[in-house]
Design a protein around this motif. Structure first.
Motif, PDB file in Angstrom:
ATOM      1  N   ILE A 105       0.846  -1.190   0.000  1.00 23.99           N
ATOM      2  CA  ILE A 105       0.000   0.000   0.000  1.00 23.99           C
ATOM      3  C   ILE A 105       0.884   1.244   0.000  1.00 23.99           C
ATOM      4  CG2 ILE A 105      -1.742   1.302   1.290  1.00 23.99           C
ATOM      5  CD1 ILE A 105      -2.723  -1.317   2.434  1.00 23.99           C
ATOM      6  N   ASP A 106       0.507   2.217  -0.814  1.00 20.85           N
ATOM      7  CA  ASP A 106       1.280   3.460  -0.899  1.00 20.85           C
ATOM      8  C   ASP A 106       0.357   4.662  -0.759  1.00 20.85           C
ATOM      9  OD1 ASP A 106       3.097   5.460  -1.343  1.00 20.85           O
ATOM     10  OD2 ASP A 106       3.224   5.145  -3.512  1.00 20.85           O
ATOM     11  N   CYS A 107       0.289   5.208   0.463  1.00 17.91           N
ATOM     12  CA  CYS A 107      -0.355   6.494   0.704  1.00 17.91           C
ATOM     13  C   CYS A 107       0.795   7.490   0.784  1.00 17.91           C
ATOM     14  CB  CYS A 107      -1.143   6.477   2.011  1.00 17.91           C
ATOM     15  SG  CYS A 107      -2.363   5.162   2.087  1.00 17.91           S
ATOM     16  N   SER A 108       1.331   7.855  -0.373  1.00 15.05           N
ATOM     17  CA  SER A 108       2.641   8.494  -0.406  1.00 15.05           C
ATOM     18  C   SER A 108       2.589   9.986  -0.135  1.00 15.05           C
ATOM     19  CB  SER A 108       3.297   8.251  -1.770  1.00 15.05           C
ATOM     20  OG  SER A 108       2.577   8.921  -2.778  1.00 15.05           O
ATOM     21  N   THR A 109       3.788  10.583  -0.004  1.00 21.24           N
ATOM     22  CA  THR A 109       3.907  11.993   0.337  1.00 21.24           C
ATOM     23  C   THR A 109       3.503  12.919  -0.802  1.00 21.24           C
ATOM     24  OG1 THR A 109       6.231  11.919  -0.342  1.00 21.24           O
ATOM     25  CG2 THR A 109       5.749  11.525   1.974  1.00 21.24           C
ATOM     26  N   GLN A 110       3.190  12.359  -1.968  1.00 20.47           N
ATOM     27  CA  GLN A 110       2.757  13.232  -3.057  1.00 20.47           C
ATOM     28  C   GLN A 110       1.430  13.897  -2.749  1.00 20.47           C
ATOM     29  OE1 GLN A 110       1.263  11.178  -6.649  1.00 20.47           O
ATOM     30  NE2 GLN A 110       1.719   9.259  -5.554  1.00 20.47           N
ATOM     31  N   PHE A 111       0.739  13.409  -1.719  1.00 21.04           N
ATOM     32  CA  PHE A 111      -0.547  13.985  -1.357  1.00 21.04           C
ATOM     33  C   PHE A 111      -0.430  14.993  -0.211  1.00 21.04           C
ATOM     34  CE2 PHE A 111      -1.437   9.584  -2.837  1.00 21.04           C
ATOM     35  CZ  PHE A 111      -1.919   9.952  -4.080  1.00 21.04           C
ATOM     36  N   LEU A 112       0.807  15.335   0.162  1.00 17.13           N
ATOM     37  CA  LEU A 112       0.999  16.319   1.228  1.00 17.13           C
ATOM     38  C   LEU A 112       0.368  17.651   0.845  1.00 17.13           C
ATOM     39  CD1 LEU A 112       4.711  15.731   2.293  1.00 17.13           C
ATOM     40  CD2 LEU A 112       2.680  15.329   3.668  1.00 17.13           C
ATOM     41  N   GLY A 113      -0.247  18.268   1.818  1.00 18.43           N
ATOM     42  CA  GLY A 113      -0.790  19.596   1.611  1.00 18.43           C
ATOM     43  C   GLY A 113      -2.192  19.626   1.044  1.00 18.43           C
ATOM     44  N   GLY A 116      -7.088  16.992   4.866  1.00 15.92           N
ATOM     45  CA  GLY A 116      -8.112  15.981   5.095  1.00 15.92           C
ATOM     46  C   GLY A 116      -7.519  14.590   5.172  1.00 15.92           C
ATOM     47  N   ASN A 117      -8.231  13.691   5.809  1.00 13.52           N
ATOM     48  CA  ASN A 117      -7.771  12.324   5.942  1.00 13.52           C
ATOM     49  C   ASN A 117      -8.258  11.467   4.787  1.00 13.52           C
ATOM     50  OD1 ASN A 117      -6.490  12.872   8.355  1.00 13.52           O
ATOM     51  ND2 ASN A 117      -8.301  12.393   9.587  1.00 13.52           N
ATOM     52  N   GLY A 118      -7.451  10.476   4.432  1.00 12.68           N
ATOM     53  CA  GLY A 118      -7.868   9.508   3.433  1.00 12.68           C
ATOM     54  C   GLY A 118      -8.436   8.283   4.110  1.00 12.68           C
ATOM     55  N   GLY A 119      -9.305   7.595   3.413  1.00 15.88           N
ATOM     56  CA  GLY A 119      -9.891   6.388   3.979  1.00 15.88           C
ATOM     57  C   GLY A 119     -10.122   5.348   2.894  1.00 15.88           C
ATOM     58  N   ALA A 120      -9.977   4.115   3.243  1.00 22.85           N
ATOM     59  CA  ALA A 120     -10.177   3.039   2.279  1.00 22.85           C
ATOM     60  C   ALA A 120     -10.940   1.894   2.931  1.00 22.85           C
ATOM     61  CB  ALA A 120      -8.840   2.521   1.753  1.00 22.85           C
ATOM     62  N   ASN A 159       2.530   7.792   8.114  1.00 19.12           N
ATOM     63  CA  ASN A 159       1.536   6.722   8.125  1.00 19.12           C
ATOM     64  C   ASN A 159       2.190   5.342   8.052  1.00 19.12           C
ATOM     65  OD1 ASN A 159      -0.915   8.185   8.332  1.00 19.12           O
ATOM     66  ND2 ASN A 159      -0.672   8.821   6.204  1.00 19.12           N
ATOM     67  N   SER A 160       3.026   5.053   9.013  1.00 14.81           N
ATOM     68  CA  SER A 160       3.767   3.792   8.990  1.00 14.81           C
ATOM     69  C   SER A 160       2.866   2.592   9.242  1.00 14.81           C
ATOM     70  CB  SER A 160       4.884   3.813  10.039  1.00 14.81           C
ATOM     71  OG  SER A 160       4.344   4.018  11.338  1.00 14.81           O
ATOM     72  N   SER A 161       1.688   2.798   9.793  1.00 16.19           N
ATOM     73  CA  SER A 161       0.781   1.686  10.063  1.00 16.19           C
ATOM     74  C   SER A 161      -0.048   1.316   8.839  1.00 16.19           C
ATOM     75  CB  SER A 161      -0.154   2.035  11.232  1.00 16.19           C
ATOM     76  OG  SER A 161      -0.993   3.119  10.877  1.00 16.19           O
ATOM     77  N   VAL A 162       0.100   2.077   7.750  1.00 14.95           N
ATOM     78  CA  VAL A 162      -0.675   1.826   6.532  1.00 14.95           C
ATOM     79  C   VAL A 162       0.233   1.481   5.364  1.00 14.95           C
ATOM     80  CG1 VAL A 162      -2.269   2.827   4.849  1.00 14.95           C
ATOM     81  CG2 VAL A 162      -2.560   3.309   7.290  1.00 14.95           C
ATOM     82  N   ASN A 163       1.264   2.292   5.156  1.00  9.74           N
ATOM     83  CA  ASN A 163       2.137   2.087   3.995  1.00  9.74           C
ATOM     84  C   ASN A 163       2.932   0.785   4.083  1.00  9.74           C
ATOM     85  OD1 ASN A 163       1.475   4.410   2.572  1.00  9.74           O
ATOM     86  ND2 ASN A 163       2.957   5.669   3.677  1.00  9.74           N
ATOM     87  N   SER A 190     -13.130   0.876  -1.949  1.00 15.54           N
ATOM     88  CA  SER A 190     -13.754   2.196  -1.973  1.00 15.54           C
ATOM     89  C   SER A 190     -12.812   3.139  -1.237  1.00 15.54           C
ATOM     90  CB  SER A 190     -15.121   2.149  -1.279  1.00 15.54           C
ATOM     91  OG  SER A 190     -15.667   3.447  -1.179  1.00 15.54           O
ATOM     92  N   ILE A 191     -12.343   4.172  -1.938  1.00 14.46           N
ATOM     93  CA  ILE A 191     -11.359   5.086  -1.366  1.00 14.46           C
ATOM     94  C   ILE A 191     -11.960   6.487  -1.283  1.00 14.46           C
ATOM     95  CG2 ILE A 191      -9.052   6.075  -1.644  1.00 14.46           C
ATOM     96  CD1 ILE A 191      -8.313   3.571  -3.228  1.00 14.46           C
ATOM     97  N   ALA A 192     -11.860   7.107  -0.110  1.00 15.24           N
ATOM     98  CA  ALA A 192     -12.462   8.416   0.119  1.00 15.24           C
ATOM     99  C   ALA A 192     -11.387   9.494   0.245  1.00 15.24           C
ATOM    100  CB  ALA A 192     -13.312   8.383   1.391  1.00 15.24           C
ATOM    101  N   ASN A 193     -11.660  10.652  -0.318  1.00 12.03           N
ATOM    102  CA  ASN A 193     -10.908  11.904  -0.154  1.00 12.03           C
ATOM    103  C   ASN A 193      -9.585  11.947  -0.914  1.00 12.03           C
ATOM    104  OD1 ASN A 193     -12.936  12.837   1.550  1.00 12.03           O
ATOM    105  ND2 ASN A 193     -11.910  12.054   3.373  1.00 12.03           N
ATOM    106  N   GLN A 194      -8.787  10.899  -0.844  1.00  7.89           N
ATOM    107  CA  GLN A 194      -7.476  10.945  -1.464  1.00  7.89           C
ATOM    108  C   GLN A 194      -7.168   9.641  -2.201  1.00  7.89           C
ATOM    109  OE1 GLN A 194      -4.289  12.838   0.568  1.00  7.89           O
ATOM    110  NE2 GLN A 194      -5.580  13.512   2.252  1.00  7.89           N
ATOM    111  N   ASN A 195      -6.121   9.671  -2.979  1.00  6.80           N
ATOM    112  CA  ASN A 195      -5.739   8.490  -3.750  1.00  6.80           C
ATOM    113  C   ASN A 195      -4.819   7.577  -2.949  1.00  6.80           C
ATOM    114  OD1 ASN A 195      -7.167   9.200  -6.102  1.00  6.80           O
ATOM    115  ND2 ASN A 195      -5.523  10.589  -6.717  1.00  6.80           N
ATOM    116  N   MET A 196      -4.722   6.342  -3.426  1.00  6.78           N
ATOM    117  CA  MET A 196      -3.898   5.348  -2.760  1.00  6.78           C
ATOM    118  C   MET A 196      -3.458   4.327  -3.800  1.00  6.78           C
ATOM    119  SD  MET A 196      -5.022   2.624   0.198  1.00  6.78           S
ATOM    120  CE  MET A 196      -6.077   1.767  -0.967  1.00  6.78           C
TER     121      MET A 196
END
Length: 273
Positions: A105-113, A116-120, A159-163, A190-196
């Protein structure tokens, strides 16, 4: 001569008699004991002794078994709701209460800034099939939802508990004897708010550059070909779960990329889910 008494458990006693002395002696007097071992079975019918070998793996029962062995590379992720079907030979009896697959799983730093929180919410269905004639039929299935969130703000890199590498699990009662099986998996998310980003892992040794994974007999039309790996590929119809029965014509294995995507890592094991 040899006298063969009735079979006694796993032992056969053979009493030898005849010319037991002198230069022309053929046998020594006494009893020769034949004992079955290393998964060998002895049986007797009148004067005939039969020696039989058990199945590959014997009577051993494992509470953990995984495949593919020693091959664990990135496979990308099949399409939403795609059923991947993998062909496996299981050399042992296997019992378990759960199954799992591996993914990165990659909730990477490209989404910084972005803020809001992401959810999957990732739903995993798994099934074990056996072949009945020309039809695959389920013998065991299980499903579960794996939900998680991550920080989409300036702490997204924490987010070390996800990536990284993760396991997705399902509760599932498995009782397999040694033999031939097909293992299916469907991931819907189903992914909310941000990409993953999600990457499945397994055997990536099948060359996806190949034009197909079909082999036809010499002298026959290529349309008479069949899959290089029997019934391994991606089901042609998307769904949140696998069907109870599958025909070979419903599996897309015309491209080597489909065969590779279906070679995902999985494990059967005993656990409290």
């Amino acid at each position: 001569m040899a006298y063969l008494p009735p079979l006694n458990g796993g032992r056969i006693n053979v009493t030898m008699s005849g010319n037991t002395s002198g230069g022309g002696a053929l046998v020594s007097s006494g009893t020769l004991v034949l004992v079955g071992g290393n998964n060998m079975t002895l049986s007797q019918n009148v004067s005939t002794i039969s020696i039989s070998a058990g199945k590959l793996g014997g009577s051993a029962t494992l509470k953990r078994w995984e495949a593919p062995e020693d091959v664990f590379g990135p496979l990308a992720l099949p399409g939403q709701g795609s059923l991947s079907i993998q062909h496996v030979y299981v050399p042992y009896n296997v019992t378990g209460t759960a199954m799992k697959v591996g993914a990165s799983i990659d909730c990477s730093t490209q989404f910084l800034g972005i803020g809001g929180n992401g959810g999957a919410s990732m739903s995993l269905w798994m099934g074990i099939y056996t072949l009945n004639g020309s039809t695959l039929q389920t013998v065991s299935t299980g499903s579960a939802n794996n939900a998680f969130t991550w920080d989409g703000g300036n702490n997204a890199a924490l987010n070390s508990s996800v990536n990284s590498m993760r396991q997705f699990t399902v509760p599932m009662n498995v009782n397999m004897t040694a033999g031939e099986y097909w293992v299916g998996a469907v991931i819907s998310n189903s992914i909310a708010n941000q990409n993953m980003g999600v990457t499945m892992y397994g055997n990536n040794q099948v060359a996806t550059a190949a034009s197909g994974a079909i082999m036809a007999p010499i002298g026959s039309s290529i349309t008479a070909g069949s899959g290089a790996i029997m019934f391994q590929g991606i089901h042609k119809t998307a769904s949140v779960s696998g069907p109870a029965s599958i025909q070979g014509s419903q599996i897309n294995n015309s491209s080597a990329s489909f065969v590779q995507l279906a070679d995902f890592y999985f494990a059967i094991y005993s656990a409290t889910y």
